[in-house]
Design a protein around this motif. Structure first.
Motif, PDB file in Angstrom:
ATOM      1  N   TYR A 189       0.832  -1.205   0.000  1.00 17.44           N
ATOM      2  CA  TYR A 189       0.000   0.000   0.000  1.00 17.44           C
ATOM      3  C   TYR A 189       0.868   1.256   0.000  1.00 17.44           C
ATOM      4  O   TYR A 189       0.644   2.178  -0.784  1.00 17.44           O
ATOM      5  N   LYS A 190       1.868   1.302   0.871  1.00 15.75           N
ATOM      6  CA  LYS A 190       2.687   2.508   1.011  1.00 15.75           C
ATOM      7  C   LYS A 190       3.510   2.811  -0.242  1.00 15.75           C
ATOM      8  O   LYS A 190       3.674   3.982  -0.597  1.00 15.75           O
ATOM      9  N   ILE A 191       4.026   1.795  -0.907  1.00 12.80           N
ATOM     10  CA  ILE A 191       4.888   2.088  -2.061  1.00 12.80           C
ATOM     11  C   ILE A 191       4.143   2.218  -3.380  1.00 12.80           C
ATOM     12  O   ILE A 191       4.678   2.805  -4.317  1.00 12.80           O
ATOM     13  N   SER A 192       2.906   1.700  -3.439  1.00  8.82           N
ATOM     14  CA  SER A 192       2.271   1.679  -4.760  1.00  8.82           C
ATOM     15  C   SER A 192       0.854   2.242  -4.844  1.00  8.82           C
ATOM     16  O   SER A 192       0.367   2.482  -5.946  1.00  8.82           O
ATOM     17  N   TYR A 193       0.165   2.468  -3.741  1.00  6.68           N
ATOM     18  CA  TYR A 193      -1.229   2.923  -3.801  1.00  6.68           C
ATOM     19  C   TYR A 193      -1.335   4.263  -4.532  1.00  6.68           C
ATOM     20  O   TYR A 193      -0.658   5.225  -4.177  1.00  6.68           O
ATOM     21  N   ASN A 194      -2.184   4.302  -5.538  1.00  2.00           N
ATOM     22  CA  ASN A 194      -2.404   5.494  -6.367  1.00  2.00           C
ATOM     23  C   ASN A 194      -1.135   5.981  -7.052  1.00  2.00           C
ATOM     24  O   ASN A 194      -0.988   7.167  -7.323  1.00  2.00           O
ATOM     25  N   LYS A 195      -0.224   5.081  -7.342  1.00  2.00           N
ATOM     26  CA  LYS A 195       1.010   5.430  -8.041  1.00  2.00           C
ATOM     27  C   LYS A 195       1.181   4.473  -9.222  1.00  2.00           C
ATOM     28  O   LYS A 195       1.927   3.496  -9.129  1.00  2.00           O
ATOM     29  N   PRO A 196       0.521   4.752 -10.333  1.00  2.00           N
ATOM     30  CA  PRO A 196       0.562   3.843 -11.488  1.00  2.00           C
ATOM     31  C   PRO A 196       1.977   3.537 -11.978  1.00  2.00           C
ATOM     32  O   PRO A 196       2.234   2.455 -12.485  1.00  2.00           O
ATOM     33  N   LYS A 197       2.888   4.477 -11.811  1.00  2.00           N
ATOM     34  CA  LYS A 197       4.252   4.238 -12.278  1.00  2.00           C
ATOM     35  C   LYS A 197       4.977   3.211 -11.408  1.00  2.00           C
ATOM     36  O   LYS A 197       6.022   2.710 -11.778  1.00  2.00           O
ATOM     37  N   ARG A 198       4.418   2.916 -10.240  1.00  2.00           N
ATOM     38  CA  ARG A 198       5.024   1.936  -9.335  1.00  2.00           C
ATOM     39  C   ARG A 198       4.275   0.608  -9.326  1.00  2.00           C
ATOM     40  O   ARG A 198       4.473  -0.220  -8.441  1.00  2.00           O
ATOM     41  N   LYS A 199       3.440   0.405 -10.303  1.00  2.00           N
ATOM     42  CA  LYS A 199       2.619  -0.807 -10.372  1.00  2.00           C
ATOM     43  C   LYS A 199       3.475  -2.072 -10.310  1.00  2.00           C
ATOM     44  O   LYS A 199       3.137  -3.029  -9.624  1.00  2.00           O
ATOM     45  N   LEU A 200       4.596  -2.075 -10.991  1.00  2.00           N
ATOM     46  CA  LEU A 200       5.450  -3.254 -11.025  1.00  2.00           C
ATOM     47  C   LEU A 200       6.076  -3.562  -9.662  1.00  2.00           C
ATOM     48  O   LEU A 200       6.484  -4.685  -9.399  1.00  2.00           O
ATOM     49  N   LEU A 201       6.107  -2.556  -8.780  1.00  2.00           N
ATOM     50  CA  LEU A 201       6.654  -2.772  -7.434  1.00  2.00           C
ATOM     51  C   LEU A 201       5.632  -3.372  -6.463  1.00  2.00           C
ATOM     52  O   LEU A 201       6.011  -3.863  -5.403  1.00  2.00           O
ATOM     53  N   ALA A 202       4.364  -3.330  -6.806  1.00  2.00           N
ATOM     54  CA  ALA A 202       3.315  -3.780  -5.887  1.00  2.00           C
ATOM     55  C   ALA A 202       3.522  -5.206  -5.372  1.00  2.00           C
ATOM     56  O   ALA A 202       3.319  -5.457  -4.177  1.00  2.00           O
ATOM     57  N   PRO A 203       3.936  -6.169  -6.186  1.00  2.00           N
ATOM     58  CA  PRO A 203       4.135  -7.526  -5.658  1.00  2.00           C
ATOM     59  C   PRO A 203       5.420  -7.711  -4.837  1.00  2.00           C
ATOM     60  O   PRO A 203       5.558  -8.703  -4.127  1.00  2.00           O
ATOM     61  N   LEU A 204       6.348  -6.783  -4.942  1.00  2.00           N
ATOM     62  CA  LEU A 204       7.668  -6.966  -4.350  1.00  2.00           C
ATOM     63  C   LEU A 204       7.694  -7.099  -2.823  1.00  2.00           C
ATOM     64  O   LEU A 204       8.404  -7.972  -2.301  1.00  2.00           O
ATOM     65  N   PRO A 205       6.948  -6.286  -2.058  1.00  2.00           N
ATOM     66  CA  PRO A 205       7.016  -6.447  -0.603  1.00  2.00           C
ATOM     67  C   PRO A 205       6.651  -7.853  -0.118  1.00  2.00           C
ATOM     68  O   PRO A 205       7.310  -8.392   0.777  1.00  2.00           O
ATOM     69  N   ALA A 206       5.649  -8.452  -0.713  1.00  2.00           N
ATOM     70  CA  ALA A 206       5.258  -9.805  -0.290  1.00  2.00           C
ATOM     71  C   ALA A 206       6.356 -10.819  -0.593  1.00  2.00           C
ATOM     72  O   ALA A 206       6.591 -11.742   0.191  1.00  2.00           O
ATOM     73  N   VAL A 207       7.036 -10.635  -1.706  1.00  2.00           N
ATOM     74  CA  VAL A 207       8.131 -11.541  -2.053  1.00  2.00           C
ATOM     75  C   VAL A 207       9.251 -11.431  -1.022  1.00  2.00           C
ATOM     76  O   VAL A 207       9.699 -12.423  -0.451  1.00  2.00           O
ATOM     77  N   LEU A 208       9.700 -10.203  -0.762  1.00  2.00           N
ATOM     78  CA  LEU A 208      10.846  -9.995   0.122  1.00  2.00           C
ATOM     79  C   LEU A 208      10.527 -10.298   1.587  1.00  2.00           C
ATOM     80  O   LEU A 208      11.284 -11.004   2.262  1.00  2.00           O
ATOM     81  N   VAL A 209       9.414  -9.756   2.077  1.00  2.00           N
ATOM     82  CA  VAL A 209       9.055  -9.948   3.488  1.00  2.00           C
ATOM     83  C   VAL A 209       8.846 -11.427   3.796  1.00  2.00           C
ATOM     84  O   VAL A 209       9.366 -11.952   4.787  1.00  2.00           O
ATOM     85  N   ASN A 210       8.108 -12.116   2.957  1.00  2.00           N
ATOM     86  CA  ASN A 210       7.835 -13.530   3.228  1.00  2.00           C
ATOM     87  C   ASN A 210       9.073 -14.404   3.044  1.00  2.00           C
ATOM     88  O   ASN A 210       9.258 -15.358   3.795  1.00  2.00           O
ATOM     89  N   ALA A 211       9.910 -14.087   2.063  1.00  2.00           N
ATOM     90  CA  ALA A 211      11.143 -14.867   1.889  1.00  2.00           C
ATOM     91  C   ALA A 211      11.972 -14.811   3.163  1.00  2.00           C
ATOM     92  O   ALA A 211      12.477 -15.842   3.633  1.00  2.00           O
TER      93      ALA A 211
END
Length: 165
Positions: A88-110
């Motif tokens: 939410y913090k890195i990508s909400y309402n930021k279309p240019k950051r759409k590709l980053l939206a899945p990244l926190p779940a990958v890193l945090v859970n890993a």
């Protein structure tokens, strides 16, 4: 419809879908080397912060019934909460950051789930972190990112998330 009722309803729907997907794919959701396909939903905070409690509650319920004990209920659920919040913090309402939206779940859970599974299963830390990370890439980028595109392109799905922030 009352805005608060709509928020709770959408959060509950997300929690239910997360739970059902986790249980349908039980064999891959709770193993020492795991891939939880329901984690594809962790991209939803890109659209609305209401997804954060939905993912968290869905994860808690799944982990209570999942079989990895209190550690997974606490650590696993808090990891999903943190990942959803960071999405939410890195990508909400930021279309240019759409590709980053899945990244926190990958890193945090890993890191968090990989470490927890290493300790619980007495497996090498690198192996569990890599396994969880790869499973998260599959769930979040291979499934979650197309889900984001589908939501953006589908009028009814897009309307579901609009106006409930």
């Amino acid at each position: 419809m009352n805005k608060n009722i709509r928020r709770v309803t959408v959060a509950a729907m997300i929690a239910a879908v997360y739970f059902v997907l986790t249980m349908i794919f039980y064999l891959t959701s709770f193993q020492p080397l795991q891939s939880r396909l329901s984690e594809a939903l962790t991209v939803l905070p890109y659209f609305t912060p209401v997804a954060i409690p939905g993912i968290f509650v869905g994860c808690i319920i799944s982990n209570i019934l999942g079989g990895n004990g209190i550690w997974d209920v606490v650590i696993g659920s808090l990891a999903s909460l943190l990942a959803a919040y960071l999405t939410y913090k890195i990508s909400y309402n930021k279309p240019k950051r759409k590709l980053l939206a899945p990244l926190p779940a990958v890193l945090v859970n890993a890191v968090f789930i990989g470490t927890m599974l290493s300790v619980l299963s007495d497996l090498p830390l690198f192996a569990t972190m890599l396994s969880v990370g790869l499973g998260q890439v599959l769930a979040c980028y291979v499934l979650g990112f197309p889900l984001m595109l589908l939501i953006e392109r589908t009028k009814k799905l897009n309307e579901l998330f609009k106006g409930i922030s």
